[in-house]
Write a protein that holds these residues in place. Structure first.
Motif, PDB file in Angstrom:
ATOM      1  N   ILE A  44       0.593  -0.684  -0.084  1.00  0.00           N
ATOM      2  CA  ILE A  44      -0.177   0.201   0.166  1.00  0.00           C
ATOM      3  C   ILE A  44       0.560   1.338  -0.115  1.00  0.00           C
ATOM      4  O   ILE A  44       0.355   2.126  -0.479  1.00  0.00           O
ATOM      5  N   LEU A  45       1.969   1.143   0.867  1.00  0.00           N
ATOM      6  CA  LEU A  45       2.866   2.630   0.855  1.00  0.00           C
ATOM      7  C   LEU A  45       3.458   2.771  -0.507  1.00  0.00           C
ATOM      8  O   LEU A  45       3.726   3.787  -0.772  1.00  0.00           O
ATOM      9  N   ILE A  46       3.783   1.558  -1.305  1.00  0.00           N
ATOM     10  CA  ILE A  46       4.686   1.898  -2.127  1.00  0.00           C
ATOM     11  C   ILE A  46       3.820   2.036  -3.120  1.00  0.00           C
ATOM     12  O   ILE A  46       3.625   3.444  -4.301  1.00  0.00           O
ATOM     13  N   PHE A  47       2.100   1.985  -3.835  1.00  0.00           N
ATOM     14  CA  PHE A  47       1.306   2.241  -4.568  1.00  0.00           C
ATOM     15  C   PHE A  47       1.187   3.791  -4.153  1.00  0.00           C
ATOM     16  O   PHE A  47       0.959   4.588  -4.900  1.00  0.00           O
ATOM     17  N   VAL A  48       0.865   4.004  -2.532  1.00  0.00           N
ATOM     18  CA  VAL A  48       0.710   5.290  -2.684  1.00  0.00           C
ATOM     19  C   VAL A  48       2.047   6.811  -2.902  1.00  0.00           C
ATOM     20  O   VAL A  48       1.616   7.616  -3.416  1.00  0.00           O
ATOM     21  N   ALA A  49       3.526   6.222  -2.368  1.00  0.00           N
ATOM     22  CA  ALA A  49       4.107   6.999  -2.851  1.00  0.00           C
ATOM     23  C   ALA A  49       4.542   6.946  -4.224  1.00  0.00           C
ATOM     24  O   ALA A  49       4.272   8.476  -4.634  1.00  0.00           O
ATOM     25  N   ILE A  50       4.024   6.584  -5.572  1.00  0.00           N
ATOM     26  CA  ILE A  50       3.914   5.969  -6.813  1.00  0.00           C
ATOM     27  C   ILE A  50       2.725   7.308  -7.264  1.00  0.00           C
ATOM     28  O   ILE A  50       2.987   8.373  -8.032  1.00  0.00           O
ATOM     29  N   GLY A  51       1.867   6.960  -6.751  1.00  0.00           N
ATOM     30  CA  GLY A  51       0.697   8.095  -6.863  1.00  0.00           C
ATOM     31  C   GLY A  51       1.163   9.404  -6.731  1.00  0.00           C
ATOM     32  O   GLY A  51       1.081  10.322  -7.094  1.00  0.00           O
ATOM     33  N   ILE A  52       1.851   9.917  -5.410  1.00  0.00           N
ATOM     34  CA  ILE A  52       2.177  10.968  -4.688  1.00  0.00           C
ATOM     35  C   ILE A  52       3.203  11.796  -5.431  1.00  0.00           C
ATOM     36  O   ILE A  52       2.881  12.844  -6.109  1.00  0.00           O
ATOM     37  N   VAL A  53       4.399  10.376  -6.618  1.00  0.00           N
ATOM     38  CA  VAL A  53       5.220  11.214  -7.361  1.00  0.00           C
ATOM     39  C   VAL A  53       4.565  11.391  -8.491  1.00  0.00           C
ATOM     40  O   VAL A  53       4.960  12.933  -9.423  1.00  0.00           O
ATOM     41  N   PHE A  54       4.185  10.795  -9.418  1.00  0.00           N
ATOM     42  CA  PHE A  54       3.371  10.569 -10.327  1.00  0.00           C
ATOM     43  C   PHE A  54       2.276  12.158 -11.210  1.00  0.00           C
ATOM     44  O   PHE A  54       2.140  12.481 -12.116  1.00  0.00           O
ATOM     45  N   LEU A  55       1.589  11.568 -10.151  1.00  0.00           N
ATOM     46  CA  LEU A  55       0.467  12.282 -10.100  1.00  0.00           C
ATOM     47  C   LEU A  55       0.710  14.555 -10.643  1.00  0.00           C
ATOM     48  O   LEU A  55       0.697  15.153 -11.027  1.00  0.00           O
ATOM     49  N   PRO A  56       1.957  14.566  -9.245  1.00  0.00           N
ATOM     50  CA  PRO A  56       2.271  16.140  -9.817  1.00  0.00           C
ATOM     51  C   PRO A  56       2.965  16.568 -11.079  1.00  0.00           C
ATOM     52  O   PRO A  56       2.957  17.242 -11.368  1.00  0.00           O
ATOM     53  N   ILE A  57       4.139  15.600 -11.232  1.00  0.00           N
ATOM     54  CA  ILE A  57       4.256  15.395 -12.768  1.00  0.00           C
ATOM     55  C   ILE A  57       3.588  15.579 -13.771  1.00  0.00           C
ATOM     56  O   ILE A  57       3.947  16.318 -14.384  1.00  0.00           O
ATOM     57  N   GLY A  58       2.234  14.962 -13.717  1.00  0.00           N
ATOM     58  CA  GLY A  58       1.855  14.772 -14.741  1.00  0.00           C
ATOM     59  C   GLY A  58       0.556  15.344 -14.989  1.00  0.00           C
ATOM     60  O   GLY A  58       0.612  16.142 -15.915  1.00  0.00           O
ATOM     61  N   PHE A  59       0.661  17.009 -13.633  1.00  0.00           N
ATOM     62  CA  PHE A  59       0.029  17.854 -13.284  1.00  0.00           C
ATOM     63  C   PHE A  59       0.663  18.859 -14.849  1.00  0.00           C
ATOM     64  O   PHE A  59       0.442  19.865 -15.295  1.00  0.00           O
ATOM     65  N   ALA A  60       2.241  19.006 -14.108  1.00  0.00           N
ATOM     66  CA  ALA A  60       3.001  20.192 -14.601  1.00  0.00           C
ATOM     67  C   ALA A  60       3.504  19.816 -16.071  1.00  0.00           C
ATOM     68  O   ALA A  60       3.124  20.411 -16.815  1.00  0.00           O
ATOM     69  N   SER A  61       3.476  18.704 -16.654  1.00  0.00           N
ATOM     70  CA  SER A  61       3.447  18.569 -17.696  1.00  0.00           C
ATOM     71  C   SER A  61       2.227  18.593 -18.792  1.00  0.00           C
ATOM     72  O   SER A  61       2.394  19.545 -19.550  1.00  0.00           O
ATOM     73  N   LEU A  62       1.392  18.559 -17.686  1.00  0.00           N
ATOM     74  CA  LEU A  62       0.303  19.539 -19.166  1.00  0.00           C
ATOM     75  C   LEU A  62       0.175  20.486 -18.660  1.00  0.00           C
ATOM     76  O   LEU A  62      -0.150  21.397 -19.853  1.00  0.00           O
ATOM     77  N   PHE A  63       0.425  20.825 -17.567  1.00  0.00           N
ATOM     78  CA  PHE A  63       0.306  22.916 -17.520  1.00  0.00           C
ATOM     79  C   PHE A  63       1.652  23.062 -19.119  1.00  0.00           C
ATOM     80  O   PHE A  63       1.258  23.942 -19.416  1.00  0.00           O
ATOM     81  N   ALA A  64       2.733  22.269 -18.382  1.00  0.00           N
ATOM     82  CA  ALA A  64       3.675  23.122 -19.771  1.00  0.00           C
ATOM     83  C   ALA A  64       2.988  23.099 -20.557  1.00  0.00           C
ATOM     84  O   ALA A  64       3.494  23.753 -21.733  1.00  0.00           O
ATOM     85  N   SER A  65       2.264  22.095 -21.210  1.00  0.00           N
ATOM     86  CA  SER A  65       2.255  21.496 -22.580  1.00  0.00           C
ATOM     87  C   SER A  65       0.566  22.654 -23.579  1.00  0.00           C
ATOM     88  O   SER A  65       0.923  23.131 -24.413  1.00  0.00           O
ATOM     89  N   GLU A  66      -0.062  22.542 -22.647  1.00  0.00           N
ATOM     90  CA  GLU A  66      -0.865  23.864 -22.727  1.00  0.00           C
ATOM     91  C   GLU A  66      -0.714  25.183 -22.918  1.00  0.00           C
ATOM     92  O   GLU A  66      -1.391  26.095 -23.511  1.00  0.00           O
ATOM     93  N   HIS A  67       0.973  25.382 -22.194  1.00  0.00           N
ATOM     94  CA  HIS A  67       1.099  27.328 -22.668  1.00  0.00           C
ATOM     95  C   HIS A  67       2.179  27.190 -23.791  1.00  0.00           C
ATOM     96  O   HIS A  67       2.430  28.114 -23.881  1.00  0.00           O
TER      97      HIS A  67
END
Length: 346
Positions: A44-67
């Motif tokens: 459970i901790l490993i899945f939570v850690a991956i989610g916490i790391v990947f979600l901000p990177i995904g939002f940042a990538s989409l934000f950069a791509s939209e600009h």
């Protein structure tokens, strides 16, 4: 006495013929190793850690791509005169037809410099085996390898000697040209640093000059200035890095000036490259860049998908662990123990 000697000889011969390896921790797989036990809490901790790391990177990538501001202009069909619409091949192959085409592009949002200029080709298979092999990397690197054209068929020689650079890849060099202006003011196009840094240093020699290039009976694409070494031929170096997919973009140059919103950019195109013969398409692309490069929503979506899936699995496993727990290492859950007394039957 003889029997004993025979038995000893048999024993010694058996020992000699043995293929048993000498004992070692390596052969017996007994080397020290980390063998973590994946308990429910750890999973459970490993899945939570991956989610916490990947979600901000995904939002940042989409934000950069939209600009990123990107403009794509499909011009190959619109640049054909009306009287050649039904015979595009005759238009592009004739030396008497006017290949100049004027296009106007409206800038939707401010585009800060540098504005990258790409040409995009569709249905062009640069990854074809015979096409990719038709080049000589040794010839490109050094003047001493000028006659090494064994892999360059059919573009190897002319009546005047070896072709430099030889091969179909160089022969098919893209030769459409673009000029840009805004409010009758010419915009300069910079060709500086549009290649990989390794290309002029390692792959294209400063002592190699074009020779007998595009001088045969069949002209493929652009011609090269014979007084400029290959290490300074930016367009050629970009083109020679072949694409793995039939639809690709290659960097043509950069506009070192800001383009404001609602500006109308006049593009003067010399429509020379023959894509009509194989049903290909040509597009002009103007784009800015961000920290992830050009416009690319797929990268952000991939990170968000993986991050969201990991969080979903972490919550699912947590609920399963809370409402339907089971002892860690309970052998009664093994398949061969389910039918035994006290075993779990599903």
């Amino acid at each position: 006495m003889d029997a004993k000697d025979g038995a000893s000889d048999l024993t010694s011969s058996t020992k000699k013929k043995s293929r048993r390896p000498k004992y070692s921790q390596f052969t017996q797989q007994e080397l020290p190793a980390c063998k973590p036990i994946l308990t429910p809490a750890w999973v459970i901790l490993i899945f939570v850690a991956i989610g916490i790391v990947f979600l901000p990177i995904g939002f940042a990538s989409l934000f950069a791509s939209e600009h990123v501001v990107e403009i794509v202009n499909h011009y190959d069909r619109d640049c054909v005169p009306p009287n050649y619409v039904d015979n595009k091949l005759a238009y592009i192959q004739s030396s008497k037809t006017n290949k100049t085409c004027i296009r106007r592009v409206t800038i939707p949002k401010q585009m800060k410099s540098p504005v990258y200029i790409y040409y995009q080709l569709d249905h062009f298979y640069q990854n074809h085996r015979r096409y990719v092999k038709s080049r000589s990397d040794g010839q490109l690197r050094s003047k001493s390898n000028e006659k090494k054209t064994d892999t360059c068929a059919p573009e190897r020689y002319t009546a005047n000697g070896a072709i430099v650079p030889c091969g179909l890849v160089a022969w098919s060099l893209f030769n459409d040209t673009y000029k840009f202006s805004v409010n009758n003011k010419q915009l300069g196009v910079s060709k500086k640093d549009i290649t990989w840094k390794s290309d002029p240093k390692k792959k294209f020699g400063s002592d190699v000059y074009p020779k007998n290039f595009q001088s045969g009976g069949l002209i493929g694409g652009a011609k090269l200035n014979s007084s400029i070494p290959l290490s300074e031929q930016e367009d050629l170096m970009v083109w020679m890095r072949t694409s793995t997919l039939p639809t690709f973009r290659k960097l043509y140059g950069k506009i070192e000036a800001d383009l404001e919103a609602d500006d109308i950019v006049t593009v003067t195109i010399e429509n020379n490259y023959n894509t009509y013969i194989f049903g290909g398409n040509k597009k002009l692309v103007l784009s800015t860049a961000s920290w992830i490069g050009g416009k690319n929503c797929l990268l952000g979506i991939a990170y968000l998908t993986v991050g969201g899936l990991c969080l979903f699995l972490a919550i699912s496993f947590l609920l399963l662990y809370l409402f339907k727990p089971r002892p860690l290492g309970d052998t009664s859950y093994l398949s061969w123990n389910r039918s035994a007394p006290g075993g779990h039957i599903y």
